[in-house]
Design a protein around this motif. Structure first.
Motif, PDB file in Angstrom:
ATOM      1  N   THR A 103       0.854  -1.203   0.000  1.00 51.60           N
ATOM      2  CA  THR A 103       0.000   0.000   0.000  1.00 51.60           C
ATOM      3  C   THR A 103       0.887   1.249   0.000  1.00 51.60           C
ATOM      4  O   THR A 103       0.464   2.311  -0.424  1.00 51.60           O
ATOM      5  N   HIS A 104       2.129   1.112   0.477  1.00 53.00           N
ATOM      6  CA  HIS A 104       3.029   2.272   0.553  1.00 53.00           C
ATOM      7  C   HIS A 104       3.929   2.427  -0.665  1.00 53.00           C
ATOM      8  O   HIS A 104       4.544   3.461  -0.843  1.00 53.00           O
ATOM      9  N   TYR A 105       4.109   1.358  -1.451  1.00 48.52           N
ATOM     10  CA  TYR A 105       5.096   1.384  -2.546  1.00 48.52           C
ATOM     11  C   TYR A 105       4.560   0.687  -3.796  1.00 48.52           C
ATOM     12  O   TYR A 105       3.694  -0.185  -3.711  1.00 48.52           O
ATOM     13  N   ASN A 106       5.154   1.070  -4.931  1.00 48.03           N
ATOM     14  CA  ASN A 106       5.022   0.257  -6.144  1.00 48.03           C
ATOM     15  C   ASN A 106       6.183  -0.739  -6.086  1.00 48.03           C
ATOM     16  O   ASN A 106       7.308  -0.341  -5.757  1.00 48.03           O
ATOM     17  N   VAL A 107       5.899  -2.000  -6.401  1.00 39.76           N
ATOM     18  CA  VAL A 107       6.976  -3.002  -6.340  1.00 39.76           C
ATOM     19  C   VAL A 107       7.120  -3.685  -7.705  1.00 39.76           C
ATOM     20  O   VAL A 107       6.120  -4.030  -8.352  1.00 39.76           O
ATOM     21  N   PRO A 138       5.601 -20.463  -7.925  1.00 39.67           N
ATOM     22  CA  PRO A 138       5.655 -19.351  -8.873  1.00 39.67           C
ATOM     23  C   PRO A 138       5.581 -17.992  -8.162  1.00 39.67           C
ATOM     24  O   PRO A 138       4.808 -17.833  -7.216  1.00 39.67           O
ATOM     25  N   VAL A 139       6.383 -17.041  -8.628  1.00 43.33           N
ATOM     26  CA  VAL A 139       6.422 -15.717  -7.985  1.00 43.33           C
ATOM     27  C   VAL A 139       5.039 -15.080  -8.002  1.00 43.33           C
ATOM     28  O   VAL A 139       4.613 -14.425  -7.047  1.00 43.33           O
ATOM     29  N   ARG A 140       4.299 -15.310  -9.100  1.00 47.13           N
ATOM     30  CA  ARG A 140       2.988 -14.679  -9.213  1.00 47.13           C
ATOM     31  C   ARG A 140       1.980 -15.236  -8.211  1.00 47.13           C
ATOM     32  O   ARG A 140       0.980 -14.584  -7.910  1.00 47.13           O
ATOM     33  N   PHE A 141       2.216 -16.437  -7.676  1.00 51.58           N
ATOM     34  CA  PHE A 141       1.346 -16.958  -6.620  1.00 51.58           C
ATOM     35  C   PHE A 141       1.464 -16.072  -5.375  1.00 51.58           C
ATOM     36  O   PHE A 141       0.603 -16.079  -4.512  1.00 51.58           O
ATOM     37  N   ARG A 148      -1.424  -4.203  -3.667  1.00 51.96           N
ATOM     38  CA  ARG A 148      -1.265  -3.461  -4.915  1.00 51.96           C
ATOM     39  C   ARG A 148      -0.605  -4.365  -5.969  1.00 51.96           C
ATOM     40  O   ARG A 148       0.211  -5.232  -5.618  1.00 51.96           O
ATOM     41  N   GLU A 149      -0.952  -4.129  -7.192  1.00 46.30           N
ATOM     42  CA  GLU A 149      -0.367  -4.878  -8.311  1.00 46.30           C
ATOM     43  C   GLU A 149       1.171  -4.830  -8.242  1.00 46.30           C
ATOM     44  O   GLU A 149       1.743  -3.777  -7.941  1.00 46.30           O
ATOM     45  N   VAL A 150       1.814  -5.966  -8.499  1.00 52.17           N
ATOM     46  CA  VAL A 150       3.287  -6.026  -8.518  1.00 52.17           C
ATOM     47  C   VAL A 150       3.708  -6.458  -9.923  1.00 52.17           C
ATOM     48  O   VAL A 150       3.189  -7.442 -10.445  1.00 52.17           O
ATOM     49  N   LYS A 151       4.605  -5.710 -10.520  1.00 52.21           N
ATOM     50  CA  LYS A 151       5.076  -6.093 -11.864  1.00 52.21           C
ATOM     51  C   LYS A 151       6.152  -7.168 -11.705  1.00 52.21           C
ATOM     52  O   LYS A 151       7.046  -7.035 -10.852  1.00 52.21           O
TER      53      LYS A 151
END
Ligand code: FAD
Ligand code: NAD
Length: 530
Positions: A103-107, A138-141, A148-151
């Motif tokens: 919630t504090h950062y884009n990752v 998997p990292v996406r799990f 927040r969405e993580v790229k």
């Protein structure tokens, strides 16, 4: 009407028995039924606890897996927030990712493999005790469950430009699109890229040795092992060639080398002896170690126990023996007396520890005055890389006074995520101080800010060292009070298993590993070559 008071007056058991035989038997019956009733209720309670406990944990497991498979919608990336780029998806980076408050950062995550690998059980994959798929997550799990969405970019970072706060990333996978190299900016960089296998520049290691660090290493070892055995069965091989092909040599007596030798021994005894009766007796396992003993980080009695167990298992130990050169079919070693000797091999597993990755060396070279530990990135007590601003280093990529282990990496990742929460909190408080309506409110916020700025340095808590040594035996050095407790044997193996199961990151992995263990026990290991 008179009998009853008499009975009461009689008082004693015998009196009762004589007075009313029927009543006495009733009393006896009551007294005999009374005792089992008590134990029955205890038994019933235990049964109920076990039953509801089991139902509860199965229900929880199913719920956890359902939740895992159905991620919630996430907040979008917020350009007003700072961006943390995390390099790697190993122990350090994954534990950071799990704990970071998005919630504090884009990752953004950059890693050439799109999964986390549970390395402690990797030696079991080399002989098929466990399937490699059971050890990866998997990292996406993980990232799909963040607020927040993580790229996530499946790519390798090839350069860090700390002046411009810019990274070069490259798609190093087989399939490439029109764009295979790119630059991405960062506000904060977390370097968790681990280390690579040390070869000490010894000729032939890269070409002929098999490492044991990644999923593909375990698969290669398994395939090559079976190839050696099948080739030894090929018609017309000379006895010397059969002996060479069936000689499995492990270099490095640290935990990786010891655990691999142990797994190989089990495979030989449990499975190969049944399916290759004519060859199994000729298969030899040799472990070569430069130091006077294996497992130098363990206590003396556990080292002795391991060495005597290896002796019983016919694993030849060549200590004080240093490999100097590797050829396609043999290695040249320096013996304790200084003489050179040649050892023929079919399979060579190289497990001599870690060295810094090229990206780490490249980054260190940019700050030669403060980055002078060859092992990795020098950091301060808060895991900030010495030299540039806003770069942090974790796990095997960093050079601290801790051993390069998963335990250290995971604790560092969790700690750093907490540091970032405190940094975000500081920014919020600084803004609130600017906007404070009264001097009192301002003073209160300033006190809070002073507290938020008091970030404690990283402190590692050692939870013990474990190592599998074969024949269902493990060793453990566990911290206890000011000292430690050393234990080894079959019971320690049960502990080893439960410790690893509880340390696996997800219910999915736990289920898969337990299933693999059951499959191996019931059906044996698969011997087909992939
Ligand atoms: P890693 O886990 O190695 O992760 C590094 C990550 O960085 C990987 O995802 C990699 O793909 C990625 N990466 C690499 N290069 C780049 C790049 N250029 N750009 C971006 N990403 C990159 N420790 C224990 O405490 N207990 C054990 O029982 C244990 N058993 C082990 C068994 C084996 C066989 C091995 C090999 C190690 C074992 N260890 C154990 C040690 C432990 O695995 C390491 O200390 C730990 O993996 C270090 O974590 P890390 O995150 O620093 O690096
Ligand atoms: P290591 O550094 O622990 O051991 C490597 C060994 O190779 C050393 O004992 C060294 O003397 C020997 N060696 C080096 N060059 C040699 C040569 N030319 N000839 C012969 N021997 C040589 O490496 P590792 O076992 O891969 O472990 C790496 C890290 O991962 C360690 O921190 C270890 O604790 C951790 N790890 C832990 C576990 C566990 O806890 N079960 C398992 C695997 C790895």
């Amino acid at each position: 009407m008179q009998a009853a008071p008499r009975l009461i007056r009689a008082g004693s058991r015998f009196g009762v028995r004589h007075a009313r035989p029927m009543m006495a038997s009733q009393i006896r019956l009551n007294s005999t039924t009374a005792a089992p009733k008590k134990s029955f209720s205890k038994w019933a309670m235990t049964k109920a606890i076990v039953k509801y406990g089991l139902v509860g944990s199965v229900a929880y497991g199913i719920y956890a897996m359902y939740e895992q498979r159905h991620p919630e919608p996430q907040q979008e990336l917020d350009p007003s927030k700072k961006t943390i780029v995390v390099l790697g998806s190993g122990w350090a980076s994954t534990s950071f990712l799990k704990a970071i408050d998005t919630t504090h950062y884009n990752v953004v995550v950059v890693s050439p493999r799109n999964y986390f690998l549970f390395t402690p059980l990797l030696p079991s994959c080399t002989v098929g005790t466990i399937d490699v798929r059971s050890l990866v997550e998997p990292v996406r799990f993980i990232t799909r469950h963040k607020a927040r969405e993580v790229k996530v970019y499946e790519a390798e970072c090839t350069n860090v430009d700390p002046e411009r706060k810019m990274l070069t990333i490259k798609d190093s996978s087989e399939v490439k699109g029109a764009s295979a190299e790119s630059e991405i900016p960062y506000d904060y960089l977390v370097v968790g890229i681990g280390a690579q296998n040390a070869t000490f520049g010894i000729k032939g290691v890269e070409e002929y040795g098999c490492f044991l660090k990644e999923v593909w290493d375990a698969q290669k070892i398994r395939s090559k092992l079976m190839d050696c055995i099948e080739t030894a069965a090929f018609p017309g091989q000379s006895p010397e060639e059969v002996d060479r092909l069936l000689h499995m040599v492990v270099v490095g007596g640290g935990p990786t080398g010891v655990e691999y030798a142990a797994e190989l021994h089990d495979f030989l005894v449990d499975d190969l002896s049944s399916w290759y009766p004519e060859l199994a007796g000729k298969i030899k396992i040799t472990l070569v170690e430069a130091l006077p003993n294996v497992l130098p980080a363990f206590s003396k009695q556990l080292i002795d126990y391991t060495e005597s167990t290896f002796k019983e298992q016919n694993i030849s130990l060549h200590t004080k023996t240093m490999v100097k050169e590797v050829h396609e079919k043999d290695i040249v070693v320096k013996r304790p007396d200084g003489s050179l000797d040649t050892i023929p091999y079919g399979l060579l597993v190289w497990a001599t520890g870690n060295t810094a990755r090229p990206l780490v060396r490249n980054l260190m070279a940019k700050y030669p005055e403060v980055q002078n530990i060859r092992r990795g990135l020098a950091v301060d007590d808060w895991l900030r890389m010495k030299g540039p601003e806003d770069i942090f280093a974790l796990g095997d990529a960093s050079a601290t006074h801790y051993a390069p282990t998963a335990q250290v990496a995971a604790q560092q990742g969790k700690y750093l995520a907490r540091v970032f929460s405190m940094l975000a909190n500081q920014e919020v408080l600084e803004q609130e101080i600017k906007e404070a309506a009264t001097p009192e409110e301002r003073a209160k916020k300033e006190r809070k800010l002073a507290k938020a700025k008091d970030i404690k340095p990283f402190e590692y808590t050692h939870q013990g060292s474990l190592c599998y040594i074969g024949s269902d035996k493990a060793i453990a050095d566990l911290p206890f009070g000011p000292g430690n407790v050393a234990s080894g044997g079959v019971a320690t193996y049960a502990f080893w298993r439960s410790a690893y199961i509880s340390n696996l990151f997800s219910s999915r992995n736990r289920t898969l590993v337990i299933t693999d263990w059951l499959k191996k026990t019931i059906l044996g290991r698969d011997i087909s070559r992939e």
